[in-house]
Design an enzyme around this catalytic site. Structure first.
Site, PDB file in Angstrom:
ATOM      1  CE  LYS A   1      13.330  67.042  62.537  1.00 16.04           C
ATOM      2  NZ  LYS A   1      13.774  67.768  61.354  1.00 16.04           N
TER       3      LYS A   1
ATOM      4  CG  HIS B   1      17.081  67.621  65.967  1.00 18.26           C
ATOM      5  ND1 HIS B   1      17.202  67.504  64.597  1.00 18.26           N
ATOM      6  CD2 HIS B   1      17.423  66.404  66.475  1.00 18.26           C
ATOM      7  CE1 HIS B   1      17.607  66.288  64.281  1.00 18.26           C
ATOM      8  NE2 HIS B   1      17.748  65.594  65.403  1.00 18.26           N
TER       9      HIS B   1
END
Length: 482
Positions: free
Chosen positions: A183, A186
């Site tokens: 994440k 990301h």
């Protein structure tokens, strides 16, 4: 026994929307917040959307959930997560599962997994992307930690995640802090993507003189092709939005040019330095936000520091097309760098990441969702051990076709005095990666001269140190580095 399998604590907007998403999919859920009144208001406002159980205290909250319990924590990263865990622990039983759905630093997640495992509790660090809308209508979900924890909750996660072509945008990422690390990367790619779009905007508006209406039309056209993405789509909407306080003006022109951040981009850059991963486009995007924050200094410097001014005088339509190509090529590089960092992290922390699956779950729900991700999935489906995304045939060809435009745009930006740190660093990375020989030999020679740091030779194995200068007559071989 209670039929409520899951609870959620932390009812800020993200927590509220995630709880509503769970309830809407038919899963009874207990809800709790540090302030009881907020919990009461939530249940009163959304109680008709599903089966919510109000909990006014930590004990009531935990006891409202069927054992083994699953509890989602949606609070600010850092100390607040540890405080919530400490408040809940006295009421938990062995085998209960805690899920941190915030943007926690992966190393904090690793620590919490170990600490809670010692007390026979399970902990998942779970990235949730898509903002408020995604939390409510279907996010991209990146769970990491003990696999048995994911297996217990996978049906709920698959139900509430975004769906693309019938595939839920969630998959088990890996052990430890893998979910929060993925994440984090990301978000770093998101930083780069946003900065690249901003640079394209700057080039077209201040370099080529496009109006906001023209910008909206250009970006809308781009959104019909390979640049089709959530970020391009919302940019079209931004360009078309009028200022509610002055209908003659556009709102984007009234927004102060100081970009803020929550820290995940900085974590990516710090992690890249620790791993030796050259995520230049992502890092430049972080630095660009820092520079934007120095607004007062920039206003002062604008009246002192000299530079070129003026507009692009060539074929405007050709320049627009070139900016489009430069944006796409730079985007390829940003993703290539992000995936490279995840590969190095997987090796460092012994995670078994599946890169095609990551591209798959990012296709919906998340901020960087884009048609482009199908190409990435295809690349890793064809070669799971692909060393770098730029080496996938499709992307190699795309970069080759785009590079003349890419170079032209950056050259024109330099002539016009328009900063393009992400475009430029992406091209520099591409040029560095494709070079068989770089000038690092000189750097290593300098290091050996002033610090006896040694060097390796191109013509034979071993590690060497030399006495540099015109009278040098021998290389001194050293023992191989251990």
């Amino acid at each position: 026994m209670s039929s409520t399998r899951i609870g959620l604590t932390g009812l800020a907007v993200m927590g509220q929307n995630l709880a509503r998403n769970i309830a809407r999919h038919g899963f009874p859920i207990a809800v709790h917040n540090r302030t009881t009144e907020k919990t009461r208001e939530f249940v009163e406002s959304y109680g008709d959307e599903g089966a919510f159980t109000f909990a006014g205290s930590d004990a009531d909250f935990v006891n409202a959930i069927a054992t083994p319990r699953t509890i989602v924590i949606m609070v600010k990263a850092g100390a607040p997560v540890d405080q919530v865990i400490a408040n809940l622990k006295p009421h938990l039983a062995k085998g209960d599962l805690l899920i941190d759905g915030g943007n926690s630093l992966f190393s904090d997640t690793q620590r919490r997994i170990k600490e809670l495992a010692a007390e026979d509790l399970l902990f998942l660090g779970t990235g949730v992307s898509g903002g408020e809308e995604g939390a409510l209508n279907g996010p991209s979900i990146m769970p990491g930690g003990p696999k048995e924890g994911y297996d217990r909750i996978s049906d709920i996660l698959q139900a509430i995640a975004a769906q693309v072509d019938g595939t839920p945008c969630v998959t088990y990422i890996g052990e430890g802090g893998a979910g929060h690390y993925v994440k984090m990367v990301h978000n770093g790619i998101e930083y780069a993507d946003m900065q690249l779009i901003a640079e394209a905007y700057d080039l077209l508006k201040n370099g080529a003189g496009l109006s906001n209406d023209e910008l909206a039309d250009v970006f809308d056209q781009w959104n019909q092709g390979d640049l089709d993405s959530f970020l391009i789509d919302i940019t079209v909407s931004i360009f078309r939005t009028r200022d509610p306080e002055n209908e003659a003006a556009f709102l984007v022109d009234q927004v102060l040019d100081k970009a803020q951040q929550k820290g995940t981009g900085k974590w990516v850059a710090q992690g890249a330095l620790d791993l030796g991963s050259p995520v230049t486009a992502i890092t430049e995007a972080v630095f660009a936000r820092y520079l934007s924050a120095a607004k007062e200094q920039r206003v002062h410097a604008a009246g002192i520091l000299a530079g070129p001014s003026g507009r692009y005088r060539g074929d405007r339509d050709a320049f627009i097309a070139a900016v489009r190509d430069a944006l796409y090529a730079s985007k390829v590089v940003a993703y290539a760098q992000g995936f490279d960092q995840m590969k190095l992290a997987a090796k460092e922390f012994d995670w078994n990441l599946h890169y095609g699956e990551l591209a798959t779950i990012w296709r919906g729900g998340c901020i960087i969702r884009a048609r482009f991700l199908d190409r990435i999935k295809d690349a890793y489906d064809q070669d799971a051990d692909l060393p770098n995304l730029m080496l996938a045939p499709y992307f190699t060809e795309a970069l080759t076709k785009a590079q003349d435009s890419w170079r032209l745009v950056i050259a024109e930006a330099v002539k016009l005095g328009i900063p393009t740190p992400a475009f430029s660093s992406a091209l520099a990375y591409y040029d560095g990666y494709r070079r068989e020989r770089l000038p690092a030999n000189l750097i290593q020679a300098q290091r050996d001269l002033f610090g006896a740091h040694t060097y390796e030779r191109t013509d034979k194995p071993g590690t060497f140190h030399s006495q540099w200068g015109p009278t040098q007559s021998e290389n001194i071989p050293l023992k191989p580095k251990e």
